[in-house]
Design an enzyme around this catalytic site. Structure first.
Site, PDB file in Angstrom:
ATOM      1  N   GLY A  27       3.004  -6.644  30.411  1.00  0.00           N
ATOM      2  CA  GLY A  27       4.376  -6.668  29.922  1.00  0.00           C
ATOM      3  C   GLY A  27       4.415  -7.300  28.553  1.00  0.00           C
ATOM      4  N   GLY A  29       7.292  -8.719  25.293  1.00  0.00           N
ATOM      5  CA  GLY A  29       8.605  -8.915  24.700  1.00  0.00           C
ATOM      6  C   GLY A  29       8.460  -9.053  23.208  1.00  0.00           C
ATOM      7  N   ALA A  30       9.486  -9.576  22.561  1.00  0.00           N
ATOM      8  CA  ALA A  30       9.455  -9.690  21.113  1.00  0.00           C
ATOM      9  C   ALA A  30       8.393 -10.665  20.634  1.00  0.00           C
ATOM     10  CB  ALA A  30      10.826 -10.124  20.609  1.00  0.00           C
ATOM     11  N   ALA A  32       6.193 -12.389  23.060  1.00  0.00           N
ATOM     12  CA  ALA A  32       5.340 -12.785  24.173  1.00  0.00           C
ATOM     13  C   ALA A  32       4.671 -11.588  24.823  1.00  0.00           C
ATOM     14  CB  ALA A  32       6.168 -13.541  25.215  1.00  0.00           C
ATOM     15  N   LYS A  50       3.002 -15.794  31.086  1.00  0.00           N
ATOM     16  CA  LYS A  50       3.697 -15.372  29.868  1.00  0.00           C
ATOM     17  C   LYS A  50       3.145 -16.192  28.703  1.00  0.00           C
ATOM     18  CE  LYS A  50       8.390 -15.072  27.889  1.00  0.00           C
ATOM     19  NZ  LYS A  50       9.831 -15.247  28.196  1.00  0.00           N
ATOM     20  N   ASP A 147      21.240 -12.719  29.544  1.00  0.00           N
ATOM     21  CA  ASP A 147      20.458 -11.551  29.116  1.00  0.00           C
ATOM     22  C   ASP A 147      20.203 -10.618  30.290  1.00  0.00           C
ATOM     23  OD1 ASP A 147      19.183  -9.996  27.231  1.00  0.00           O
ATOM     24  OD2 ASP A 147      17.263 -11.058  27.389  1.00  0.00           O
TER      25      ASP A 147
END
Length: 570
Positions: A27, A29-30, A32, A50, A147
């Site tokens: 996975g 994210g911006a 991580a 993470k 979020d």
């Protein structure tokens, strides 16, 4: 190994970790990436780690050390709940902060929902009930999520909802005292209107007058319920720039929008209460819990709020993932894509707008642009049918095998029934194959031996297909499909294609805006595989960031553009 360039996510990971990493990226994210890990010298339990790249987050992003620390503090403060990802610990070195978490073994919920179709009323009710349970628990601890959107809704191995990603969580109540939040954050399709329209005279990301973050969560839950039922968002953003939202406000929630017409009356009633523009009039959690639709009976919902029928639920959801080859693709993406070779981004003329296209407000989004161009493809590959003999990622080793592979490419619209019986048996156990069948249903062999949700509907993405066609035919068709969909792609030269053939893989980096003008990034990966000595190509669509339903829609559109080369049941 020397440190990576600023802004990149390829800095060496910490070496003194209290666990052992056992996967590539699962996975992103911006700022991580997430990997699997296990305790040293033990195979279980498998957890998720993470990794937050501090250099990228601090120097080129919007995060601060205080914000990262707040995420960890609030996540640990939440403790254990059945529908909230549990925080297990944290640490850092000079380059990274890491957070150890419970692994959501079932993968992304919304990756398993058909775009523009939804999941049906019972399944929507199950997951909405569990989402309300998670949010209610967070609010009882004084924490608002801020979020709530499909990217942050995961599943356990039994198919139960797990709310994740607390990077924007905020403490709205402490010692019984309520406090307002001022930071502008959220994803435009899911954000509450009071955040978007608030006055910002000092800074673009700070409101002059604060908002009640817990009440904003309720708005976002309402949009998620809408998406569960319909498979699309009700609007791009809750402002008058969106014609859908404008009509919703003007009609007091009784809009003529065709998506609202698909909602059962009781769900529409609940949504009108949750999506009140005035936060003072918006339903509270107690009002949601006592609404007739919320209290309805549901065979999928056990008395303790868990999934009462994991196998049946997974079977139903898998049967709903369907690609109709008789329908043309819709151009709902725009942006640019790049191949493995470095290249400049190409601007495109936004001349074709889908239904959900408004001049989106460039507000402070929760998924700022990730430096995809600086991030190597390092994603974990979903397990093929590795337990069966005859499958290998290696290339044909004899002239006869190579000829068999080439001969297979001459057929148009290949069907599994045309393959050797042993190959048919292996591929018939691949869940992703069911989406290409024009006869709805799931093979009995999927459910007879299944013991949990993930045995039927696996954690990895269904955005993949297999083709017997050679790469020198398949790759140009993929690139042409991207151009046709408004996602310009570079040309691959014959030497580049030959190199890809020799290595057995190629990756096309994709970066675009989805139909709602939000960022959608990832890779299209083509890798060679062997089935009974014959070569095939496995094509995977690996999302790095963005809405899972929009990525599913993008995958479907590409498949519809090149349908004649996709191996199908039949």
């Amino acid at each position: 190994m020397s440190p990576a360039p600023p802004g990149s996510q390829v800095a060496p990971l910490p070496t003194n970790l209290p666990f052992r990493l056992v996967s590539k990226t699962i996975g992103q994210g911006a700022y991580a990436s997430i990997r699997k890990a296990v305790p040293h010298n033990a195979p279980k339990p498998i957890i998720a780690i993470k990794f937050i790249n501090k250099d990228h987050a601090f120097r080129t992003g919007r995060l601060t050390a205080k914000q990262i620390n707040m995420e960890i503090i609030l996540h640990k403060h939440l403790g254990k709940h059945a529908h909230v990802i549990h925080c297990l610990g944290s640490g850092e070195d000079a380059l990274w902060t890491w957070i150890a978490m419970e692994l959501a073994e079932g993968g992304d919920l919304f990756d398993k929902i058909e775009a523009d179709a939804g999941v049906g009323e019972d399944i929507a009710h199950l997951y909405f009930t569990q989402l309300v349970s998670a949010v209610g628990y967070m609010h009882s601890k004084g924490v608002a999520h801020r979020d709530i959107k499909p990217e942050n809704v995961l599943l356990s191995a039994e198919g139960d909802l797990k709310l994740s990603d607390f990077g924007l969580a905020a403490l709205f109540k402490k010692d019984g005292q309520l406090r307002l939040c001022n930071t502008v954050c959220g994803s435009p399709p899911y954000i509450a209107p009071e955040i978007v329209i608030g006055r910002r005279s000092k800074r673009a990301d700070v409101l002059d007058v604060g908002y009640a973050a817990n009440i904003c969560d309720i708005w976002s839950c309402g949009v998620v319920l809408f998406v569960l039922v319909v498979g699309n968002t009700p609007w791009d953003e809750p402002t008058t720039r969106s014609e859908e939202f404008k009509e919703y406000v003007q009609t007091g929630g009784h809009t003529t929008d065709e998506l609202w017409a698909q909602l059962p009356a009781e769900i529409a009633s609940l949504l009108r209460g949750m999506l009140k523009v005035d936060p003072k009039e918006r339903f509270t959690l107690d009002e949601i819990r006592t609404h007739p639709w919320f209290t309805r009976k549901n065979s999928y919902l056990s008395p303790n709020g868990r999934n009462a029928n994991p196998i049946g639920l997974a079977t139903q959801m898998l049967s709903q993932l369907r690609i109709d080859f008789s329908r043309p693709p819709t151009q709902s993406q725009r942006g640019f894509s790049q191949g493995e070779e470095d290249g400049d981004a190409m601007d495109i003329d936004d001349s074709s707008c889908p239904r959900r296209s408004s001049a989106i407000n460039l507000l402070c989004s929760t998924q700022p642009e990730t430096p995809i161009a600086d991030t190597p493809f390092d994603w974990e590959r979903p397990p093929r049918l590795a337990s069966h003999d005859g499958i290998s990622a290696s290339q044909p080793t004899t002239g006869q095998q190579q000829l068999a592979y080439r001969t297979a490419t001459t057929a148009s619209t290949p069907f599994i029934s045309q393959l050797p019986s042993s190959t048919q048996d292996m591929l018939s156990q691949d869940p992703s194959m069911t989406q290409f069948s024009q006869t709805p249903g799931v093979p009995l062999t999927f459910t007879q031996a299944a013991r949990k949700f993930a045995d039927v509907l696996p954690s990895y993405s269904m955005a993949r297909f297999i083709s017997p066609h050679a790469l020198d035919l398949l790759l140009p068709m993929l690139l042409e499909a991207l151009h046709r969909l408004g996602v310009p792609a570079p040309s691959f030269t014959e030497p580049q294609i030959a190199k890809a053939e020799s290595t057995g893989s190629v990756s096309i980096r994709v970066k675009m805006a989805d139909g709602r003008r939000q960022g959608l990034n990832g890779h299209i990966v083509v890798e060679k595989a062997m089935y009974d000595g014959v070569g095939y190509n496995e094509v995977r669509f690996v999302k790095a960031s963005g809405d899972p339903l929009e990525w599913r829609r993008f995958f479907k559109n590409v498949v519809l553009c090149i349908g004649d080369v996709v191996l199908r049941p039949g």
